[in-house]
Write a protein that holds these residues in place. Structure first.
Motif, short mmCIF file in Angstrom:
data_model
loop_
_atom_site.label_atom_id
_atom_site.label_comp_id
_atom_site.label_asym_id
_atom_site.label_seq_id
_atom_site.Cartn_x
_atom_site.Cartn_y
_atom_site.Cartn_z
N GLU A 81 42.58 45.02 29.93
CA GLU A 81 42.65 43.56 29.89
C GLU A 81 43.61 43.09 28.80
OE1 GLU A 81 38.58 42.29 29.47
OE2 GLU A 81 38.09 42.97 31.49
N THR A 88 48.75 43.63 32.96
CA THR A 88 48.63 42.38 33.72
C THR A 88 47.48 42.48 34.73
OG1 THR A 88 50.19 43.09 35.43
CG2 THR A 88 51.11 41.91 33.52
N ASP A 89 47.05 41.32 35.24
CA ASP A 89 45.96 41.29 36.22
C ASP A 89 46.30 42.11 37.47
OD1 ASP A 89 44.45 39.59 34.63
OD2 ASP A 89 45.13 37.78 35.64
N ARG A 109 43.03 46.71 37.39
CA ARG A 109 42.48 47.34 36.19
C ARG A 109 41.32 48.28 36.48
NH1 ARG A 109 42.72 41.56 33.35
NH2 ARG A 109 44.87 41.62 32.60
N ARG A 123 53.36 43.06 28.44
CA ARG A 123 52.18 43.72 29.03
C ARG A 123 52.63 44.58 30.21
NH1 ARG A 123 47.98 39.46 30.53
NH2 ARG A 123 46.46 41.07 30.19
N LEU A 137 38.42 49.35 29.99
CA LEU A 137 38.65 48.06 30.64
C LEU A 137 39.12 47.02 29.63
CD1 LEU A 137 35.78 47.85 33.28
CD2 LEU A 137 38.24 47.96 33.71
N GLN A 138 38.59 47.06 28.41
CA GLN A 138 39.07 46.14 27.37
C GLN A 138 40.54 46.39 27.06
OE1 GLN A 138 36.38 46.86 24.12
NE2 GLN A 138 34.87 45.38 24.86
#
Length: 125
Positions: free
Chosen positions: A32, A36-37, A51, A110, A28-29
């Motif tokens: 992030e 992108t979101d 994510r 990203r 998850l890191q």
């Protein structure tokens, strides 16, 4: 919108690192930091949005192929916000059994979306 060609190898390496990361919190890191979101992933066998779903998908692939590692194959290629690279998947220290090519759309360097194609898949995989 950033139209400069991204560092294709750096982005592809970050992508491969995500698929090889077995710790869900660390995955998850990585998501992030490098996605992108509203990131999306799709291939012939799976689809994930966001994510958390992408991390869950990666964890599922790792469970299905324990001990397998992803590796970049060849040189990643990019122009503008588009990236193409190939990869292999196989047991550590053994011949790769699965290969694919992914196409990604970036947003300011990203990953926003990834579409994966499977180039080589053994029967029963």
């Amino acid at each position: 919108m950033n139209t400069a060609a991204p560092d294709a190898t750096r982005v592809a390496d970050q992508y491969i690192a995500l698929w090889n990361e077995t710790d869900a919190g660390r995955r998850l890191q990585l998501l992030e930091a490098h996605w992108t979101d509203d990131a999306r992933y799709v291939d012939p066998m799976a689809e994930a949005s966001g994510r958390v779903q992408i991390s869950t998908l990666v964890g599922g692939v790792q469970q299905r192929f324990p001990g397998f590692r992803f590796r970049l194959k060849g040189q990643p290629d990019a122009h503008g916000e588009h990236l193409r690279f190939s990869w292999t998947l196989g047991p550590s220290g053994a011949e790769d059994l699965i290969a694919g090519t992914d196409f990604a759309q970036l947003d300011a360097g990203r990953l926003r979306s990834v579409t994966g194609f499977l180039d080589k898949v053994p029967v029963g995989a």
